[in-house]
Motif scaffolding. Structure first.
Motif, PDB file in Angstrom:
ATOM      1  N   GLY A   1      -9.837   1.225  -7.614  1.00 40.74           N
ATOM      2  CA  GLY A   1     -10.943   0.418  -7.110  1.00 40.74           C
ATOM      3  C   GLY A   1     -10.844  -1.052  -7.450  1.00 40.74           C
ATOM      4  O   GLY A   1     -10.901  -1.892  -6.561  1.00 40.74           O
TER       5      GLY A   1
ATOM      6  N   ILE B   1      -0.448   4.504  -3.260  1.00 44.22           N
ATOM      7  CA  ILE B   1       0.781   4.197  -2.543  1.00 44.22           C
ATOM      8  C   ILE B   1       1.870   5.103  -3.078  1.00 44.22           C
ATOM      9  O   ILE B   1       2.046   5.223  -4.283  1.00 44.22           O
TER      10      ILE B   1
ATOM     11  N   VAL C   1       4.237   5.475   1.980  1.00 44.40           N
ATOM     12  CA  VAL C   1       3.004   5.808   2.681  1.00 44.40           C
ATOM     13  C   VAL C   1       1.829   5.507   1.772  1.00 44.40           C
ATOM     14  O   VAL C   1       1.969   5.492   0.553  1.00 44.40           O
ATOM     15  N   SER C   2       0.705   5.271   2.390  1.00 40.91           N
ATOM     16  CA  SER C   2      -0.494   5.058   1.589  1.00 40.91           C
ATOM     17  C   SER C   2      -1.431   6.235   1.816  1.00 40.91           C
ATOM     18  O   SER C   2      -1.298   6.985   2.771  1.00 40.91           O
ATOM     19  N   ALA C   3      -2.367   6.386   0.909  1.00 43.14           N
ATOM     20  CA  ALA C   3      -3.380   7.419   1.063  1.00 43.14           C
ATOM     21  C   ALA C   3      -4.684   6.869   0.521  1.00 43.14           C
ATOM     22  O   ALA C   3      -4.691   5.877  -0.194  1.00 43.14           O
ATOM     23  N   GLY C   4      -5.760   7.519   0.865  1.00 45.86           N
ATOM     24  CA  GLY C   4      -7.050   7.063   0.360  1.00 45.86           C
ATOM     25  C   GLY C   4      -7.671   6.036   1.277  1.00 45.86           C
ATOM     26  O   GLY C   4      -6.988   5.367   2.045  1.00 45.86           O
ATOM     27  N   THR C   5      -8.990   5.890   1.174  1.00 46.73           N
ATOM     28  CA  THR C   5      -9.689   5.041   2.127  1.00 46.73           C
ATOM     29  C   THR C   5     -10.146   3.728   1.516  1.00 46.73           C
ATOM     30  O   THR C   5     -10.862   2.968   2.148  1.00 46.73           O
ATOM     31  N   GLY C   6      -9.759   3.477   0.303  1.00 44.78           N
ATOM     32  CA  GLY C   6     -10.298   2.295  -0.370  1.00 44.78           C
ATOM     33  C   GLY C   6      -9.720   0.983   0.085  1.00 44.78           C
ATOM     34  O   GLY C   6     -10.392  -0.035   0.103  1.00 44.78           O
ATOM     35  N   GLY C   7      -8.458   0.972   0.434  1.00 49.06           N
ATOM     36  CA  GLY C   7      -7.804  -0.297   0.749  1.00 49.06           C
ATOM     37  C   GLY C   7      -7.381  -0.994  -0.531  1.00 49.06           C
ATOM     38  O   GLY C   7      -7.984  -0.819  -1.589  1.00 49.06           O
ATOM     39  N   ILE C   8      -6.304  -1.750  -0.427  1.00 44.50           N
ATOM     40  CA  ILE C   8      -5.771  -2.444  -1.596  1.00 44.50           C
ATOM     41  C   ILE C   8      -5.551  -3.891  -1.199  1.00 44.50           C
ATOM     42  O   ILE C   8      -5.039  -4.165  -0.113  1.00 44.50           O
ATOM     43  N   ASP C   9      -5.923  -4.805  -2.078  1.00 44.68           N
ATOM     44  CA  ASP C   9      -5.698  -6.204  -1.700  1.00 44.68           C
ATOM     45  C   ASP C   9      -4.233  -6.570  -1.899  1.00 44.68           C
ATOM     46  O   ASP C   9      -3.493  -5.889  -2.595  1.00 44.68           O
ATOM     47  N   LEU C  10      -3.857  -7.659  -1.263  1.00 49.47           N
ATOM     48  CA  LEU C  10      -2.440  -8.004  -1.158  1.00 49.47           C
ATOM     49  C   LEU C  10      -1.741  -8.191  -2.495  1.00 49.47           C
ATOM     50  O   LEU C  10      -0.649  -7.666  -2.711  1.00 49.47           O
TER      51      LEU C  10
ATOM     52  N   LEU D   1      -1.288  -4.930  -4.273  1.00 46.29           N
ATOM     53  CA  LEU D   1      -0.285  -4.139  -3.579  1.00 46.29           C
ATOM     54  C   LEU D   1       1.112  -4.625  -3.927  1.00 46.29           C
ATOM     55  O   LEU D   1       2.014  -3.840  -4.228  1.00 46.29           O
ATOM     56  N   SER D   2       1.252  -5.936  -3.926  1.00 44.08           N
ATOM     57  CA  SER D   2       2.549  -6.515  -4.204  1.00 44.08           C
ATOM     58  C   SER D   2       3.025  -6.145  -5.608  1.00 44.08           C
ATOM     59  O   SER D   2       4.172  -5.747  -5.808  1.00 44.08           O
TER      60      SER D   2
ATOM     61  N   LEU E   1       3.975  -2.412  -5.832  1.00 45.81           N
ATOM     62  CA  LEU E   1       5.293  -2.073  -5.305  1.00 45.81           C
ATOM     63  C   LEU E   1       6.373  -2.420  -6.322  1.00 45.81           C
ATOM     64  O   LEU E   1       7.328  -1.671  -6.512  1.00 45.81           O
TER      65      LEU E   1
END
Lengths: 296, 259, 259
Positions: free
Chosen positions: A207, A228, A242-251, A254-255, A258
């Motif tokens: 979150g 991720i 692949v991603s999963a979940g509905t929350g979304g991740i900010d850039l 995410l970077s 990875l």
């Protein structure tokens, strides 16, 4: 799927904010992994992976001579079937595990169709366009306690590392099309290029910005907002994500996720390769192997 | 009817834009250019909302039915069901010659992927006991089909008046050699070493869906995601324009003054 | 059937000598001996009860969930219901075969196990409850049903489900004119009779008795039963020892007994 109450979720998330997890790990620590190879006498290669004494995966590989696909005539075929046993959860009874099985199978297929494993697939070719090995990789989820992707990819990779194929002799025919093959059941070889095989690393975001954890337990998984899963090749490249979940991740998060996933993947690959090397050497030299787990 | 066309190609002002000025792609685009976009909402009368998205050779229809009472079981939050299909004539490999109505593995995976992306913005808690059906149909897939589906579905949901916290667009970047190629055509996708697809919620600036195929460097991967987000943000801008246009038309028809 | 050769000089359908001149079977057992048995309790973490059971090269895992609230619509107001699922891993036999959880053989085996334990579990202790027994065959070298029953029995004990007695199964095959206890996959074939018997060892009752193919007369049935009962008693000793060992270990871990 485990359902947690709001309070339990809150507990895990607040802990994550301070970098604390309920089992005492740091955010990017993984649980102890038990890896055992060649556990099934009925398969040409097999492995069992347990993570944290909870997640339990058994993989068996059976090779077969088949015709290569028309699109890739010089490559062998690796096909995956994942089955979620009802042992792992009563939700998997009947067709209940089908969705999860399909999802897991899709990810493995994605990982093993990337150019990273092209050489491995090529080494499975026998006669270009005519005959090749098809490796049926069957995975069984015996117990699920989070991080199924990671455990599964690790088990598949370990099984591929130890799989042995009978030597094949190509008998040239009169015309070009007449080549025949003979399978020599006496002599076996291992797959040299199986070390190219990738593994998957899953990081789950909880979150908040910049807060994510590796190797989640099923409780942590069920309150993660997004996750991720990335395939990491031994060269540190990404080969399927692949991603999963509905929350979304900010850039930014995410970077850095990875980056951490790739690094963690390399660490896991390194550790397993070291183990597998001694394991294979031991087996080659005929040293007695002490079975662990319930096969002992 | 709201419709919006963009003849000139949309440019992304990335850092690499200047250095690669001379590299021109097969269709005359530069590496950072999107294909011409055309979108339209509300052209299906039977659906609650509908969206059409066209980008180069990729054409998508998307319809939204509901929110309507869920026949099956009681849920506190609304549920969303997505169904993505490729037409037999879409030109996508594997779609032609398919038999029956059953979905392919890939379609199933993409449907659940779309569901996740959309559910991140739709306020499902406001639709208890309801279900929303989103069905997307890919008429023609000239590359980047799924990314376009996300965009079309998002348009259709907005057209249907479903409450959303954000508007989403999808975009694809292919990695060919060392070069990132924005919005690849089908041919470019086929020769690419790897592709990265992102679903992006513009308002919250969050990546709601990520998919990577093939093989890409970590650095390229991160760069590709950034580029995808920039491209998606631009598409989102167009989507908003398109929706505003439709809303204005609607208001005018009812004799209300301009907002 | 062709007249069988002299006893002890086997020449089975597959040209194999099943019993050597010394009276030993292909794997070196005497005809009354069952295969080596190993088992352990509590092997899985999430199940309420679980057991691993190995009989020669046949390896089986069993898990018990419950007694718990019924998941489906059917329940009995005065007793528990038992549900069972039996599945075989794809790599279980030498030949790879795609098996489904619901195929005919698996369903038949599941029903046998379910009926069997319905008779032994004290169902009235758990009104409006459901007890699920799941059996997963990891390796199949003959006698999967026997292994399934024995493993399920251990898993139920591990789950602490009240039962009136153990249930122990054993099968008897018939090769080269001789009964053999616990035949492996080489010794059992569709053309040969095979008796699978499940008994409650303390009370000596027969819970289930299945005969495949036909036996010559009453007398041979009698003697087959004797072989099976004797085999089951051998197996029971192992099970009981294992359960006692496990229970002592539990007590010890709680400081209730000094080992």
């Amino acid at each position: 799927m485990q359902f947690l109450s709001d309070a339990e979720c809150e507990y895990i998330r607040n802990g994550a904010k301070d970098g604390i997890r309920s089992d005492g790990r740091a955010m990017l620590d993984i649980r102890p992994v038990t890896l055992e190879t060649t556990v099934l006498p009925t398969a040409s290669g097999s492995a069992r992976v347990r993570i944290g004494k909870v997640t339990d995966i058994l993989v068996g590989i059976k090779p077969e001579v088949a015709e290569p696909s028309q699109d890739f005539p010089d490559e062998g075929i690796i096909s995956f079937t994942v089955e979620c046993s009802s042992l792992a959860s009563p939700d998997f009874v009947g067709r209940g595990g089908a969705d999860l099985s399909a999802e897991l199978g899709q990810l493995l297929t994605r990982l093993y169709t990337s150019p990273v494993t092209r050489e491995l697939r090529r080494s499975l070719s026998i006669i270009k366009g005519k005959k090749c090995w098809i490796l049926h990789i069957d995975a069984l989820v015996l117990d699920s306690g989070g991080n199924l992707f990671g455990a599964l990819s690790l088990a598949v990779r370990a099984a591929l590392r130890v799989v042995i194929l009978p030597r094949v002799i190509v008998i040239p025919g009169e015309a070009d099309d007449d080549d025949e093959i003979e399978v020599d059941e006496e002599e076996f070889k291992m797959l040299e290029r199986s070390r190219d095989a990738p593994i998957a690393v899953t990081l789950a975001s909880q979150g908040d910005r910049g807060i994510y954890m590796a190797d989640c337990t099923s409780e942590e998984e069920s309150c993660a907002t997004a996750s991720i899963t990335m395939g990491v090749s031994p060269l540190g490249k990404s080969c399927g994500a692949v991603s999963a979940g509905t929350g979304g991740i900010d850039l930014d998060t995410l970077s850095s996720m990875l980056k951490d996933a790739a690094q963690l993947g390399l660490e896991i690959l390194d550790a397993t390769d070291r183990f597998l090397k001694t394991d294979i050497d031991n087996r080659m030299s005929g040293a007695p192997i002490v079975p662990i787990g319930f096969f002992s | 009817m709201g419709a919006i066309t963009y003849g000139p190609l949309v440019r992304i002002d990335g850092e690499g834009a200047k250095t690669k000025e001379r590299d021109v792609r097969e269709d005359g685009r530069r590496w950072d250019e999107l294909r011409p976009i055309y979108m339209r909402v509300g052209m299906l009368s039977t659906a609650t909302g509908s969206g059409y998205f066209e980008g180069g050779g990729t054409k998508i229809f998307c319809a939204v039915h509901g929110p309507r009472p869920s026949a099956s079981n009681y849920t506190i939050d609304g549920t969303m069901h997505c169904d993505v299909r490729w037409a037999q004539f879409s030109g996508r490999e594997g779609a032609a010659g398919r038999q029956g109505d059953s979905m392919s593995e890939e379609e199933r995976e993409l449907s659940s992927s779309l569901q996740r992306t959309l559910a991140s913005a739709v306020r499902l808690e406001n639709y208890p006991k309801c279900r929303i059906d989103v069905s997307a149909f890919v008429l023609e897939d000239g590359g980047g089909g799924f990314a376009a589906v996300t965009t079309a579905a998002s348009l259709a949901l907005a057209d249907a008046g479903v409450e959303m916290t954000d508007i989403m667009a999808g975009s694809t970047v292919a990695v060919i050699g060392k070069q990132l190629v924005v919005d690849p055509s089908a041919r470019e996708e086929a020769i690419a070493d790897g592709t990265v697809r992102v679903g992006f919620a513009s308002q919250r600036a969050k990546v709601t869906d990520l998919m990577q195929n093939g093989e890409v460097d970590l650095e390229q991967f991160r760069e590709a995601i950034k580029v995808c987000c920039t491209a998606s943000a631009q598409v989102c801008g167009l989507m908003k324009e398109c929706l505003v246009k439709k809303a204005k038309k609607w208001l005018k028809k009812r004799g209300r003054s301009e907002m | 059937m062709a007249p069988p050769p002299k006893r002890g000089r086997g020449g089975g359908a597959r040209g194999l000598e099943y019993i050597s001149l010394d009276g030993l079977r292909v794997d070196g057992r005497l005809h009354t001996e069952v295969r080596k048995i190993r088992c352990s309790l509590g092997t899985l973490s999430r199940a309420d009860g679980s057991a691993y059971y190995e009989q020669g090269n046949t390896r089986v895992l069993a898990a018990v969930y419950g007694p718990r609230e019924p998941t489906g619509r059917d329940f009995e107001h005065d007793k528990a219901i038992v549900k069972c699922e039996f599945s075989t891993a794809m790599f279980a036999s030498t030949a790879r075969r795609r098996t489904w959880k619901g195929d005919r053989k698996s369903t038949a085996a599941a029903i046998v196990v379910q009926r069997l334990f319905e008779g032994v579990i004290l169902l009235a202790e758990y009104p409006r409850c459901q007890i699920d027994i799941y059996v997963q065959v990891l390796q199949n070298d003959g006698g999967t049903l026997v292994a399934a029953v024995n493993a399920a029995c251990l898993a139920l004990i591990n789950a602490g489900v009240a039962m009136s007695d153990y249930v122990v199964a054993c099968s008897v095959g018939y090769v080269d004119n001789t009964f053999v206890a616990d035949p492996n996959s080489l010794e059992s074939g569709s053309d040969r009779p095979e008796l699978t018997l499940a008994i409650t060892p303390h009370s000596g009752k027969i819970c289930s008795c299945q005969l495949v193919s036909k036996l010559a007369d009453d007398a041979s049935f009698e003697s087959a039963m004797q072989y099976a009962t004797a085999g089951a008693k051998q197996i029971f000793q192992v099970l009981e020892y294992e359960v006692k060992k496990y229970s002592l270990g539990l007590l010890d871990s709680r400081g209730m007994v000094a080992l």
